[in-house]
Write a protein that holds these residues in place. Structure first.
Motif, mmCIF file in Angstrom:
data_model
loop_
_atom_site.group_PDB
_atom_site.id
_atom_site.type_symbol
_atom_site.label_atom_id
_atom_site.label_comp_id
_atom_site.label_asym_id
_atom_site.label_seq_id
_atom_site.Cartn_x
_atom_site.Cartn_y
_atom_site.Cartn_z
ATOM 1 N N LYS A 214 0.855 -1.190 0.000
ATOM 2 C CA LYS A 214 0.000 0.000 0.000
ATOM 3 C C LYS A 214 0.889 1.237 0.000
ATOM 4 C CE LYS A 214 -3.865 -2.276 2.278
ATOM 5 N NZ LYS A 214 -4.838 -2.252 3.397
ATOM 6 N N SER A 215 0.402 2.330 -0.632
ATOM 7 C CA SER A 215 1.249 3.509 -0.799
ATOM 8 C C SER A 215 0.416 4.781 -0.743
ATOM 9 C CB SER A 215 2.012 3.431 -2.126
ATOM 10 O OG SER A 215 1.105 3.432 -3.216
ATOM 11 N N ALA A 216 1.121 5.924 -0.655
ATOM 12 C CA ALA A 216 0.483 7.249 -0.681
ATOM 13 C C ALA A 216 1.451 8.220 -1.358
ATOM 14 C CB ALA A 216 0.138 7.715 0.727
ATOM 15 N N ASN A 217 0.903 9.270 -1.995
ATOM 16 C CA ASN A 217 1.720 10.242 -2.733
ATOM 17 C C ASN A 217 1.605 11.626 -2.121
ATOM 18 O OD1 ASN A 217 2.545 8.326 -4.613
ATOM 19 N ND2 ASN A 217 0.817 8.741 -5.985
ATOM 20 N N LEU A 218 2.719 12.371 -2.204
ATOM 21 C CA LEU A 218 2.761 13.773 -1.799
ATOM 22 C C LEU A 218 3.326 14.581 -2.958
ATOM 23 C CD1 LEU A 218 2.631 16.039 0.379
ATOM 24 C CD2 LEU A 218 4.986 15.428 0.973
ATOM 25 N N ASN A 219 2.577 15.607 -3.394
ATOM 26 C CA ASN A 219 3.032 16.477 -4.481
ATOM 27 C C ASN A 219 3.974 17.537 -3.925
ATOM 28 O OD1 ASN A 219 1.448 15.201 -6.498
ATOM 29 N ND2 ASN A 219 -0.365 16.339 -5.814
ATOM 30 N N LEU A 220 5.182 17.590 -4.473
ATOM 31 C CA LEU A 220 6.192 18.553 -4.041
ATOM 32 C C LEU A 220 6.371 19.621 -5.112
ATOM 33 C CD1 LEU A 220 8.948 16.121 -2.697
ATOM 34 C CD2 LEU A 220 7.293 17.409 -1.347
ATOM 35 N N THR A 221 6.327 20.871 -4.683
ATOM 36 C CA THR A 221 6.630 22.001 -5.574
ATOM 37 C C THR A 221 7.848 22.719 -5.028
ATOM 38 O OG1 THR A 221 4.303 22.264 -6.183
ATOM 39 C CG2 THR A 221 5.770 24.127 -6.594
ATOM 40 N N LEU A 222 8.930 22.714 -5.782
ATOM 41 C CA LEU A 222 10.188 23.342 -5.351
ATOM 42 C C LEU A 222 10.340 24.656 -6.091
ATOM 43 C CD1 LEU A 222 12.357 20.111 -5.517
ATOM 44 C CD2 LEU A 222 11.097 21.014 -3.584
ATOM 45 N N MET A 223 10.253 25.742 -5.337
ATOM 46 C CA MET A 223 10.374 27.079 -5.923
ATOM 47 C C MET A 223 11.824 27.549 -5.792
ATOM 48 S SD MET A 223 6.852 28.777 -4.423
ATOM 49 C CE MET A 223 7.136 30.284 -5.354
ATOM 50 N N VAL A 224 12.447 27.854 -6.910
ATOM 51 C CA VAL A 224 13.847 28.293 -6.932
ATOM 52 C C VAL A 224 13.876 29.812 -6.768
ATOM 53 C CG1 VAL A 224 16.005 28.293 -8.213
ATOM 54 C CG2 VAL A 224 14.408 26.365 -8.454
ATOM 55 N N LEU A 225 14.486 30.250 -5.670
ATOM 56 C CA LEU A 225 14.562 31.683 -5.366
ATOM 57 C C LEU A 225 16.009 32.149 -5.444
ATOM 58 C CD1 LEU A 225 12.094 31.736 -2.346
ATOM 59 C CD2 LEU A 225 11.575 32.128 -4.757
ATOM 60 N N ASP A 226 16.141 33.433 -5.334
ATOM 61 C CA ASP A 226 17.438 34.050 -5.607
ATOM 62 C C ASP A 226 18.220 34.306 -4.328
ATOM 63 O OD1 ASP A 226 18.016 36.521 -8.249
ATOM 64 O OD2 ASP A 226 19.242 34.876 -7.474
ATOM 65 N N ILE A 227 19.485 34.080 -4.379
ATOM 66 C CA ILE A 227 20.625 34.441 -3.533
ATOM 67 C C ILE A 227 20.324 34.760 -2.058
ATOM 68 C CG2 ILE A 227 22.595 35.969 -3.297
ATOM 69 C CD1 ILE A 227 22.872 34.204 -5.667
ATOM 70 N N ASN A 228 20.567 33.846 -1.235
ATOM 71 C CA ASN A 228 20.900 34.006 0.182
ATOM 72 C C ASN A 228 21.778 32.794 0.423
ATOM 73 O OD1 ASN A 228 21.104 34.480 2.906
ATOM 74 N ND2 ASN A 228 19.032 33.804 3.406
ATOM 75 N N ASP A 229 23.069 32.958 0.185
ATOM 76 C CA ASP A 229 23.898 31.799 -0.111
ATOM 77 C C ASP A 229 24.549 31.108 1.080
ATOM 78 O OD1 ASP A 229 25.514 33.908 0.376
ATOM 79 O OD2 ASP A 229 26.840 33.617 -1.326
ATOM 80 N N ASN A 230 24.148 31.418 2.280
ATOM 81 C CA ASN A 230 24.634 30.680 3.453
ATOM 82 C C ASN A 230 23.454 30.219 4.312
ATOM 83 O OD1 ASN A 230 27.719 30.744 3.638
ATOM 84 N ND2 ASN A 230 27.213 32.860 3.112
ATOM 85 N N ARG A 231 23.478 28.968 4.652
ATOM 86 C CA ARG A 231 22.448 28.427 5.529
ATOM 87 C C ARG A 231 22.909 28.479 6.986
ATOM 88 N NH1 ARG A 231 21.588 23.234 5.359
ATOM 89 N NH2 ARG A 231 23.565 22.676 4.371
ATOM 90 N N PRO A 232 21.950 28.605 7.925
ATOM 91 C CA PRO A 232 22.333 28.498 9.337
ATOM 92 C C PRO A 232 22.940 27.128 9.615
ATOM 93 C CG PRO A 232 20.113 29.383 9.119
ATOM 94 C CD PRO A 232 20.519 28.890 7.764
ATOM 95 N N THR A 233 23.836 27.073 10.621
ATOM 96 C CA THR A 233 24.477 25.807 11.007
ATOM 97 C C THR A 233 24.371 25.634 12.519
ATOM 98 O OG1 THR A 233 26.058 26.014 9.194
ATOM 99 C CG2 THR A 233 26.607 24.467 10.962
ATOM 100 N N PHE A 234 23.831 24.483 12.939
ATOM 101 C CA PHE A 234 23.728 24.203 14.372
ATOM 102 C C PHE A 234 25.099 23.798 14.928
ATOM 103 C CE2 PHE A 234 19.390 24.550 15.644
ATOM 104 C CZ PHE A 234 18.632 24.313 14.512
ATOM 105 N N SER A 235 25.300 24.089 16.212
ATOM 106 C CA SER A 235 26.550 23.698 16.870
ATOM 107 C C SER A 235 26.651 22.180 17.004
ATOM 108 C CB SER A 235 26.651 24.353 18.255
ATOM 109 O OG SER A 235 25.541 23.982 19.070
ATOM 110 N N LYS A 236 25.506 21.493 17.028
ATOM 111 C CA LYS A 236 25.472 20.028 17.077
ATOM 112 C C LYS A 236 24.390 19.543 16.116
ATOM 113 C CE LYS A 236 26.702 19.612 22.008
ATOM 114 N NZ LYS A 236 26.237 19.071 23.320
ATOM 115 N N GLU A 237 24.607 18.374 15.586
ATOM 116 C CA GLU A 237 23.563 17.771 14.755
ATOM 117 C C GLU A 237 22.495 17.117 15.622
ATOM 118 O OE1 GLU A 237 25.026 15.344 11.617
ATOM 119 O OE2 GLU A 237 23.055 14.577 11.077
ATOM 120 N N VAL A 238 22.918 16.578 16.779
ATOM 121 C CA VAL A 238 21.980 15.954 17.718
ATOM 122 C C VAL A 238 22.264 16.492 19.114
ATOM 123 C CG1 VAL A 238 21.145 13.799 18.736
ATOM 124 C CG2 VAL A 238 21.823 13.839 16.328
#
Length: 526
Positions: A214-238
């Motif tokens: 048995k299965s289920a679907n999720l529709n994904l829409t990926l909107m490509v936006l402009d320039i903010n080229d650094n993501r936040p980074t956590f001090s720990k992953e867990v």
């Protein structure tokens, strides 16, 4: 003859009860039809089917026993109510229902465990049908984006086993294990170019491992936006922390921290819980969007859940914002906040006074839902009573048995106080009073108020008239205390005056059947 057969009959009827125990296990799938046979308990225990009704073959434990019934005619255990594994055991791997079976004369207690196995009766399901993600065009390959996971109430192979992403040129799918759950992540493989393509439409498919699948679907829409080229980074992953249950509201649990190398709004970080969070977690914890502090806002109960797993996202305030995620594992530490519980199953509320030492009166079951020493319980009797608790082979199970001789004429009723105390700090106790009535047996002989007795009779008495009344008492009860009178006759010789006397067997009134003459007979005895 009557004076000795009565007590012998009672001693056979109320004699020593031997306690016998055994344990068996059955397995049945959920959603079987009502009346479906689970197994033949009597056959598997080697019980004589023809004696089941007379021995009161039955189930005696817990409210969940309504799910099953036993046939007292043949010992068959069958389904009485619909077995919905998801309602009974949520998503626990093992779904076990414990039953306690009792037969009497002699007493036997058997523990039956029924394992309810999972059927693939649910399909995976996404909370939302569509999901929109915003991704900057300069996002580097390898960036991961958590996607909403599908839920499936089934367990094991019948739950969500894998995810599949529709064919595309830029993204791959990665799955992380989080306990029993699998969390999908979208992983960027090739750089995006907003000028070539603004939106990417994908389909995420969740599949279980049942047959049929048995299965289920999720529709994904990926909107490509402009320039903010650094993501936040956590001090720990867990992040991991231990939190004691019952802590006060607003208690600080932990502070997560993420940094962003960008400047201005693009480097300012806000925090939020992941969109796939369990609703119960949101009722118990808050997250300050500016400081990253996680605090308690609900009642933390170790017995309800001993660990919480939180997903935290950090987003900058750039246009468009970029995000990253971390996991927070909160382990709950138990405190001794639950009193023990005492369950009493009485064999008989009436105990014969001539019961042998070791006669079973009641079965005592003690439980404490705390863990470790907080859940370990000691059970005892209060006061100096002729009873004691005998531990069973199963932990926290006892038999209340006689240890000394009972005498109804001395004391006919006992209120026994049972105390259950756990080993927590400080210890918590529960008390329960059990009333036991001592029943009478014919163990006392009648006694005359005076013996020997001297009486005077006037000569020339009228035959048949009352000359004296005797009275005897018996310390026993009811029929055992009923007294009848008779005069012991001799062999009818010349000196046997008893043949000229009569006594009322019910009230002890003595009358003479003849008129006596002082000059002929001055004294006699009977």
């Amino acid at each position: 003859m009557t004076s000795w057969t009565g007590p012998l009959f009672l001693s056979l009827l109320f004699g020593f009860v031997e306690l016998i125990s055994a344990q068996i296990k059955y397995s049945t799938p959920e959603e079987v039809k009502l009346g479906a046979v689970i197994g033949n308990i009597a056959k598997d225990l080697g019980l004589d089917v023809s004696t089941l009704i007379n021995r009161r073959f039955r189930i005696v434990s817990g409210p969940q026993d309504a799910l099953f019934e036993v046939n007292p005619n043949n010992g068959v255990l069958y389904v009485h109510k619909n077995l919905d594994r998801e309602k009974l055991c949520d998503r626990n791997v093992d779904c076990l229902i414990d039953l306690k079976i009792v037969v009497e004369n002699p007493l036997e207690i058997h523990y039956v465990t029924v394992e309810i196995t999972d059927a693939n009766d649910h399909a995976p399901m996404f909370v939302e049908k569509e999901k929109v993600l915003e991704i900057t065009e300069n996002t580097l390959p390898g960036a991961r984006f958590q996607l909403p996971g599908a839920r499936d109430p089934d367990v094991g192979i019948n739950s969500v086993q894998r995810y599949k992403l529709s064919q595309n040129d830029h993204f791959n799918l990665e799955t992380r294990e989080r306990g029993e759950d699998k969390i999908p992540f979208l992983v960027l493989q090739r750089p995006l170019d907003r000028e070539q393509k603004t939106n990417h439409c994908l389909i995420l498919t969740a599949m279980d491992g049942g047959t049929p699948l048995k299965s289920a679907n999720l529709n994904l829409t990926l909107m490509v936006l402009d320039i903010n080229d650094n993501r936040p980074t956590f001090s720990k992953e867990v992040y991991s922390v231990i939190l004691q249950e019952n802590v006060a509201f607003e208690t600080l649990v932990i502070k997560v921290q993420a940094t962003d190398l960008d400047e201005g709004a693009n480097g300012d970080v806000e925090y939020a819980f992941g969109g796939d969070m369990n609703a119960k977690v949101l009722e118990l914890f808050t997250l300050d969007k500016n400081s990253g502090e996680i605090r308690v806002k609900g009642q933390i109960d170790y017995e309800t859940a001993d660990v919480f797993k939180l997903d935290v996202q950090a987003s900058d305030r750039g246009q468009p914002p970029t995000t990253t995620d971390c996991s927070v594992i909160i382990k709950i530490q138990d405190v001794n906040d639950n009193e023990p519980d005492i369950e009493v199953t009485s064999i008989s509320s009436m105990v014969p006074e001539d019961s042998k030492h070791g006669t079973v009166i009641s079965l005592i079951s003690v439980t404490d839902i705390d863990s470790g020493l907080n859940g370990k319980v000691m059970c005892s009797l209060t006061g100096n009573v002729p009873f004691e608790l005998k531990p069973s082979f199963k932990e926290n199970m006892y038999s209340l048995v006689t240890k000394d001789t009972l005498d109804r004429e001395t004391l006919s009723h006992y209120d026994i106080s049972i105390t259950a105390t756990d080993y927590g700090e400080p210890p918590l106790s529960t008390f329960k009073t059990l009333s036991i009535q001592v029943s009478d047996v014919n163990d006392n002989v009648p006694e005359f108020s005076q013996s020997p007795l001297e009486l005077y009779l006037t000569e020339n008495n009228n035959p048949g008239a009352l000359i004296y009344s005797v009275s005897a008492n018996d310390k026993d009860l009811n029929d055992n205390a009923a007294v009848s009178y008779l005069i012991i006759r001799g062999k009818g010789g010349h000196n046997d005056m008893a043949s000229f006397l009569n006594i009322n067997s019910e009230n002890g009134h003595i009358s003479a059947l003849k008129s006596f003459d002082f000059e002929t007979l001055k004294t006699f005895q009977f």
